[in-house]
Each structure stands twice: as structure tokens, then as C-alpha cells.
Design a protein around this motif. Structure first.
Motif, PDB file in Angstrom:
ATOM      1  N   ASP A  58      -8.383   4.279  21.792  1.00  0.00           N
ATOM      2  CA  ASP A  58      -7.943   4.920  20.638  1.00  0.00           C
ATOM      3  C   ASP A  58      -9.131   4.704  19.605  1.00  0.00           C
ATOM      4  N   LEU A  59      -9.201   5.867  18.468  1.00  0.00           N
ATOM      5  CA  LEU A  59     -10.178   5.789  17.595  1.00  0.00           C
ATOM      6  C   LEU A  59      -9.406   5.784  16.152  1.00  0.00           C
ATOM      7  N   LYS A  60      -9.587   4.657  15.587  1.00  0.00           N
ATOM      8  CA  LYS A  60      -9.117   4.790  14.099  1.00  0.00           C
ATOM      9  C   LYS A  60     -10.190   4.987  13.063  1.00  0.00           C
ATOM     10  N   VAL A  61      -9.860   5.264  11.734  1.00  0.00           N
ATOM     11  CA  VAL A  61     -10.518   5.667  10.788  1.00  0.00           C
ATOM     12  C   VAL A  61     -10.342   4.645   9.733  1.00  0.00           C
ATOM     13  N   GLN A  62     -11.253   4.129   9.140  1.00  0.00           N
ATOM     14  CA  GLN A  62     -10.987   3.219   7.673  1.00  0.00           C
ATOM     15  C   GLN A  62     -12.005   3.883   6.666  1.00  0.00           C
ATOM     16  N   ASP A  63     -11.481   3.670   5.604  1.00  0.00           N
ATOM     17  CA  ASP A  63     -12.218   3.939   4.331  1.00  0.00           C
ATOM     18  C   ASP A  63     -13.138   2.695   3.795  1.00  0.00           C
ATOM     19  N   SER A  64     -14.433   2.923   3.653  1.00  0.00           N
ATOM     20  CA  SER A  64     -15.092   1.846   3.005  1.00  0.00           C
ATOM     21  C   SER A  64     -15.906   2.400   1.823  1.00  0.00           C
ATOM     22  N   ALA A  65     -16.366   1.702   1.096  1.00  0.00           N
ATOM     23  CA  ALA A  65     -17.087   1.741  -0.090  1.00  0.00           C
ATOM     24  C   ALA A  65     -18.502   2.798   0.140  1.00  0.00           C
ATOM     25  N   THR A  66     -18.876   2.892   1.291  1.00  0.00           N
ATOM     26  CA  THR A  66     -20.001   3.644   1.809  1.00  0.00           C
ATOM     27  C   THR A  66     -19.660   5.093   2.456  1.00  0.00           C
ATOM     28  N   GLY A  67     -18.212   5.182   2.839  1.00  0.00           N
ATOM     29  CA  GLY A  67     -17.837   6.091   3.737  1.00  0.00           C
ATOM     30  C   GLY A  67     -17.074   5.539   4.678  1.00  0.00           C
ATOM     31  N   LYS A  68     -16.485   6.678   5.564  1.00  0.00           N
ATOM     32  CA  LYS A  68     -15.401   6.282   6.577  1.00  0.00           C
ATOM     33  C   LYS A  68     -16.111   5.517   7.818  1.00  0.00           C
ATOM     34  N   ARG A  69     -15.514   4.438   8.326  1.00  0.00           N
ATOM     35  CA  ARG A  69     -15.900   3.707   9.526  1.00  0.00           C
ATOM     36  C   ARG A  69     -15.012   4.063  10.679  1.00  0.00           C
ATOM     37  N   TYR A  70     -15.377   4.382  11.667  1.00  0.00           N
ATOM     38  CA  TYR A  70     -14.581   4.798  12.932  1.00  0.00           C
ATOM     39  C   TYR A  70     -14.589   3.639  13.908  1.00  0.00           C
TER      40      TYR A  70
END
Length: 106
Positions: A58-70
Motif C-alpha cells: 500500500d502507499l499512504k500519503v502524509q502531510d508534512s511541513a515541507t510537503g507530502k510524504r509517501y
């Protein structure tokens, strides 16, 4: 009321559904370097590869202060974390292949 962005089944798109399921994965912070269409072209083969790799991936996406992380997962365990760039497709595919090799699946 639940909308389609809340529906976990909507996480993976298909040719029939168009690009809408990819919406949560698009990183507007990168539009200066990778516009929406470029990101769609990067993300689509990733989800194809994950679909082929099997239901354990699976690939999840997370928001971070510098953009999205996959976050690439296998059985809900983190394999690797990525940021969006023009090589993301290859990086994710290579990570899946390397993980399968470690697990003796290749």
C-alpha cells in the motif's frame, strides 16, 4: 457525511475512474516544479505496480511541513518513505522489488 476522500476504497484509481482517486496524493507545494499532470503521470504507474505487487502493499500519503510524504507499506509495516520527485515511480518500484527479494518472493 462521508465524501469520497474519506473512503479508503477510493485510494486507488483506474482508467475508468480517471485521476480523482489520486487527488489526496497530489502535492500542490510542488506545482512550480511538477504540475498536477506531471504528478498524475508519476503516481499512476506507482499504483499499477502496487496493484501488481499484491494486496499486502500500500502507499499512504502524509502531510508534512515541507510537503507530502509517501509511505510504502507491506502488511502495514513501513518499507520506505519517499518525497515526490520525477524519479518517484522508479524509487517505489525498486523498493517493492528489493523488499520482495529480501522476503524471497522474486
Amino acid at each position: 457525511m462521508m465524501n469520497k476522500d474519506d473512503d479508503p476504497i477510493a485510494a486507488f484509481g483506474s482508467a475508468e475512474e480517471g485521476n480523482e482517486p489520486l487527488q489526496p496524493y497530489i502535492d500542490p507545494a510542488l506545482f512550480d516544479t511538477l504540475d498536477r499532470q506531471a504528478q498524475v503521470e508519476i503516481l499512476t504507474p506507482i499504483f499499477d505496480a502496487i496493484t501488481i505487487a499484491g494486496v499486502d502493499y500500500d502507499l499512504k500519503v502524509q502531510d508534512s511541513a515541507t510537503g507530502k510524504r509517501y509511505v510504502l507499506l507491506n502488511d502495514d509495516k513501513v518499507i520506505e518513505v519517499f518525497v515526490m520527485d520525477s524519479n518517484l515511480t522508479d524509487k517505489v518500484k525498486n523498493a517493492i522489488d528489493a523488499h520482495k527479494a529480501r522476503e524471497g518472493e522474486l
